[in-house]
Design a protein around this motif. Structure first.
Motif, PDB file in Angstrom:
ATOM      1  N   VAL A 247     -16.332  -9.545 -44.315  1.00 61.95           N
ATOM      2  CA  VAL A 247     -17.114 -10.444 -45.162  1.00 61.95           C
ATOM      3  C   VAL A 247     -17.595  -9.698 -46.416  1.00 61.95           C
ATOM      4  CG1 VAL A 247     -19.243 -11.791 -45.297  1.00 61.95           C
ATOM      5  CG2 VAL A 247     -17.834 -11.899 -43.242  1.00 61.95           C
TER       6      VAL A 247
ATOM      7  N   ARG B  79     -18.316  -8.080 -40.146  1.00 64.72           N
ATOM      8  CA  ARG B  79     -19.206  -7.965 -41.316  1.00 64.72           C
ATOM      9  C   ARG B  79     -18.513  -7.196 -42.440  1.00 64.72           C
ATOM     10  NH1 ARG B  79     -23.108  -7.227 -37.171  1.00 64.72           N
ATOM     11  NH2 ARG B  79     -22.932  -4.974 -37.398  1.00 64.72           N
TER      12      ARG B  79
ATOM     13  N   GLY C  68     -21.326 -15.648 -43.956  1.00 66.18           N
ATOM     14  CA  GLY C  68     -20.151 -15.387 -44.800  1.00 66.18           C
ATOM     15  C   GLY C  68     -18.844 -15.764 -44.111  1.00 66.18           C
ATOM     16  N   VAL C  69     -18.864 -15.930 -42.783  1.00 66.10           N
ATOM     17  CA  VAL C  69     -17.624 -16.343 -42.107  1.00 66.10           C
ATOM     18  C   VAL C  69     -17.511 -17.862 -42.238  1.00 66.10           C
ATOM     19  CG1 VAL C  69     -16.397 -16.510 -39.901  1.00 66.10           C
ATOM     20  CG2 VAL C  69     -17.620 -14.411 -40.496  1.00 66.10           C
ATOM     21  N   GLU C  70     -16.531 -18.302 -43.027  1.00 70.25           N
ATOM     22  CA  GLU C  70     -16.373 -19.738 -43.244  1.00 70.25           C
ATOM     23  C   GLU C  70     -15.228 -20.309 -42.426  1.00 70.25           C
ATOM     24  OE1 GLU C  70     -16.040 -20.401 -47.456  1.00 70.25           O
ATOM     25  OE2 GLU C  70     -17.808 -19.160 -47.822  1.00 70.25           O
TER      26      GLU C  70
ATOM     27  N   ASN D  18     -13.762 -11.350 -47.588  1.00 72.43           N
ATOM     28  CA  ASN D  18     -12.991 -12.215 -46.700  1.00 72.43           C
ATOM     29  C   ASN D  18     -13.884 -13.324 -46.166  1.00 72.43           C
ATOM     30  OD1 ASN D  18     -10.719 -13.035 -45.441  1.00 72.43           O
ATOM     31  ND2 ASN D  18     -10.392 -11.176 -44.266  1.00 72.43           N
ATOM     32  N   ARG D  19     -13.320 -14.527 -46.103  1.00 70.92           N
ATOM     33  CA  ARG D  19     -14.103 -15.643 -45.556  1.00 70.92           C
ATOM     34  C   ARG D  19     -13.600 -16.022 -44.175  1.00 70.92           C
ATOM     35  NH1 ARG D  19     -13.455 -20.578 -48.159  1.00 70.92           N
ATOM     36  NH2 ARG D  19     -11.273 -20.014 -48.314  1.00 70.92           N
TER      37      ARG D  19
ATOM     38  N   ARG E 174     -11.341  -4.907 -45.575  1.00 67.92           N
ATOM     39  CA  ARG E 174     -10.788  -6.253 -45.385  1.00 67.92           C
ATOM     40  C   ARG E 174      -9.384  -6.200 -44.777  1.00 67.92           C
ATOM     41  NH1 ARG E 174     -10.675 -10.755 -50.150  1.00 67.92           N
ATOM     42  NH2 ARG E 174      -9.183 -12.145 -49.174  1.00 67.92           N
TER      43      ARG E 174
END
Ligand code: B12
Ligand code: SF4
Length: 592
Positions: free
Chosen positions: A261, A258, A307-309, A265-266, A219
């Motif tokens: 995530v 990835r 997962g990526v927000e 991590n978002r 991360r």
């Protein structure tokens, strides 16, 4: 019981590690003096809270520290290397430790857009970030094992230690300038582990191709993953432009996304000097035949990674939005839903989201632009820089992009005419109802750049009335979207005047007075203008997009996309301008 410690401990100042409050907090901490820390403490009471892994190592670290970690892991075992927060150094530094490596972006706050703001408030050397960096170095210096380990510093801010000769004070043995992937970086770590003497300063080679660049597998702060290195527009004052132009492979970028995530991590941010240059290095941005599709494909895959927000833009240049407005429109559809930035007074997005890339205007003076950044507007001529900026901003604003725009005040050789030209451009932006967050900074001759030897303004009291007006006008315009309550404008006015009367008028000299009164709206600007106290901006003649496109060399027209409209009409053969190349060279792009 004393812990043996890790052989190599990597750390970074806390203010460069945190990411939960957004980019803004780090940028503020780089710019506000330590005595204003209370404001940020009140707004973000939990800013110091960081997450740990089970073994106590740092869960998030700036991308530079993560790359150093992965570079070292090519040679050392995971048992030998640990990334930790400054507060946990005692847990990882022990008798076995031979290197404490510090990654830093801006340790002493002497870079552009940082020193200037603390200087306005009275201390030129101690932004909040510098305070925390010094605290970290003090902790390392006083560590009981300091005699048996070396301190190696790297990152984009390492030069500040070299330039201020702060080695002894901060207890630094060696500053490495350049990338951790370099074999020379590994050599210096090996020397330190052997207990050999280290050079004070070491310049290491930058990888020349994509395979030489490593990617984080853990991360990173703000989910930073590199997208390109180098730039190619060759602005004289720029550091990143000195690096080789490399666009990084999509599969590796996505793997690093990835990895972020996977580690909780978002948010993701693709680090670049120009987001439009990916997949087309050595080419004019947005001039490869599949430029639009390539950009859309990359960003789509990043933001649609499960997962990526949240996704935040990094740096960009202005000309590509004039070249391909449809790209901006399509990127907006894709990126706005994941932008954490909301600007209720500006955005027309249903959730008021906005995109805020960092874009350099630097100057509105064509004379100055020719000297310091002749290729900034390529494929357009630098003579048209004000028009390129206005038309680009129009296209961006229309699509809910409100860029943070940097300006340099006090360039070497800058005259009042140059400042008047920049003020004219800023007033033109206001007159047309456009918006950008203008961030003026005082020219800082950055180490290694082509302007390294030039002298800029060193104290705010040296600024001329027009330079002050430019700075204060920018900030006045920036605060508009924050003043959406009935009380905010009055509070600003009274607060600004109070601060001026109490402290700022003595610190910043008499040239500051009228610009400060203008900032506080003590009188209407037109009244101050009529009194001859400020310059209220002369309206500019701005070329249309069609007129701008017509200035592009005819042999480059084939790169323009007809679906954007405004296509230039072919001139009669006798009138075709001579076909000289623009300053960015057009050669085939690397395959992705
Ligand atoms: C993302 C970013 C930010 C983000 C996040 C920063 C963060 N903490 O993660 C935000 C928006 C918050 C930010 C803020 C600022 N930034 Co900034 N930022 C960047 C950007 C786009 C990418 C940085 C990055 O992570 N790159 C990827 C990593 C891998 O690169 P790297 O850190 O350089 O690491 C490599 C080497 O330096 C080395 N290395 C790193 N650490 C170590 C340690 C050791 C021991 C060794 C041997 C080697 C080593 O190895 C790595 C590669 O392998 C760069 C531009 C760029 N392309 O680099 C600007 C850049 C670094 N920022 C810059 C500036 C000026 C700032 C601000 C001062 C701006 C301001 N006034 O607010 C602040 C300072 C913030 C702070 N806390 O001090 C300048 C620095 C100029 C300079 N040389 O001094 C740059 C170069 C932008 C520019 N175009 O000029 N920034
Ligand atoms: S456009 Fe930006 S990154 Fe590129 S050379 Fe100029 S200042 Fe540097």
């Amino acid at each position: 019981m004393t812990q043996p410690g890790k052989l190599i401990v990597i750390t970074a100042p806390l203010t460069e590690v945190i990411d939960h409050a957004g980019y803004f907090i780090q940028m503020s901490m780089a710019s506000l003096p330590i005595w204003l820390e209370g404001i940020l403490n009140r707004k973000y009471p939990k800013w110091r809270a960081v997450e740990h892994n089970e073994d106590g190592t740092a869960r998030m670290m700036p991308a530079g520290a993560r790359l150093l970690e992965i570079s070292l892991l090519r040679q050392y075992s995971p048992d030998d290397v640990a990334c930790c927060y400054p507060a946990d150094l005692d847990k990882f530094v022990g008798p076995r430790t031979r290197v404490v490596a510090v990654s830093t972006h801006n340790p002493l706050g002497v870079t552009f857009a940082a020193g200037v703001y603390t200087s306005i408030f009275g201390s030129s050397k101690q932004p909040i970030n510098a305070h925390y960096a010094r605290e970290l170095f003090a902790a390392i210096k006083s560590n009981p094992h300091r005699g048996t380990f070396k301190v190696i510093v790297g990152g984009s801010g390492g030069w500040q230690i070299i330039q201020t000769n702060a080695y002894e004070e901060l207890s630094v043995d060696c500053v490495v300038e350049g990338r951790s992937e370099s074999a020379q970086t590994l050599d210096v770590f090996a020397k330190a582990i052997q207990g050999e003497a280290l050079p004070r300063q070491l310049e290491v080679l930058h990888p020349k191709d994509r395979d030489g660049i490593l990617f984080p597998d853990k991360r990173t702060t703000f989910g930073v993953v590199e997208m390109t290195t180098g730039c190619g527009r060759r602005c004289q004052f720029c550091v990143p432009d000195l690096n080789p132009q490399i666009d990084l492979p999509k599969d590796k970028i996505l793997a690093a996304v990835r990895a972020n995530v996977r580690e909780g991590n978002r948010q993701i941010s693709l680090a670049t000097e120009d987001m439009f240059s990916w997949a087309q290095v050595y080419s004019v941005p947005q001039f490869s035949l599949d430029a639009r599709e390539a950009s859309l494909d990359l960003f789509s895959q990043v933001v649609n990674t499960p997962g990526v927000e949240l996704h935040v833009l990094s740096h960009a240049t202005m000309a590509p939005s004039v070249v391909d407005p449809l790209l901006i429109e399509k990127l907006s559809d894709m990126l706005l839903p994941k932008s954490p930035i909301r600007l209720p007074l500006l955005s027309t997005h249903p959730e008021q989201r906005a995109l805020v890339p960092l874009i350099g205007l630097e100057t509105g003076s064509v004379r100055m632009a020719k000297q310091i950044m002749p290729s900034k507007g390529v494929p357009f001529q630098i003579d048209d820089w004000p028009s390129v900026f206005i038309r680009g901003l129009e296209i961006l604003n229309r699509n809910n992009w409100f860029p943070a725009v940097t300006l340099i005040v006090g360039n070497p050789g800058e005259t009042d005419e140059d400042n008047l030209a920049t003020l004219d451009l800023i007033y033109e932006v206001e007159r047309r109802g456009l918006f950008a967050f203008f961030i003026p900074s005082i020219f800082t001759p950055l180490h290694d750049t082509r302007m390294e030897q030039q002298q800029g303004v060193t104290e705010t009291a040296q600024l001329t009335p027009l330079q002050w007006q430019l700075m204060m006008k920018c900030w006045k315009m920036n605060l508009r979207p924050g003043q959406n309550s009935w009380w905010a404008p009055t509070a600003w006015r009274l607060g600004g005047l109070g601060l001026w009367a109490w402290k700022l008028r003595k610190l910043n000299g008499p040239h500051f007075t009228w610009p400060m009164l203008m900032f506080s709206s003590a009188l209407p600007e037109r009244v101050m203008g009529a009194m001859g106290k400020i310059h209220v901006g002369t309206p500019l003649v701005v070329k249309t997009r069609k007129e701008l496109l017509a200035t592009i060399k005819p042999h480059q027209w084939r790169h323009l996309r007809a679906d954007n409209g405004d296509m230039p009409e072919a001139p009669p053969p006798s009138q075709a301008p001579p076909s000289t190349q623009p300053s960015l060279t057009l050669v085939p792009t690397l395959s992705r």
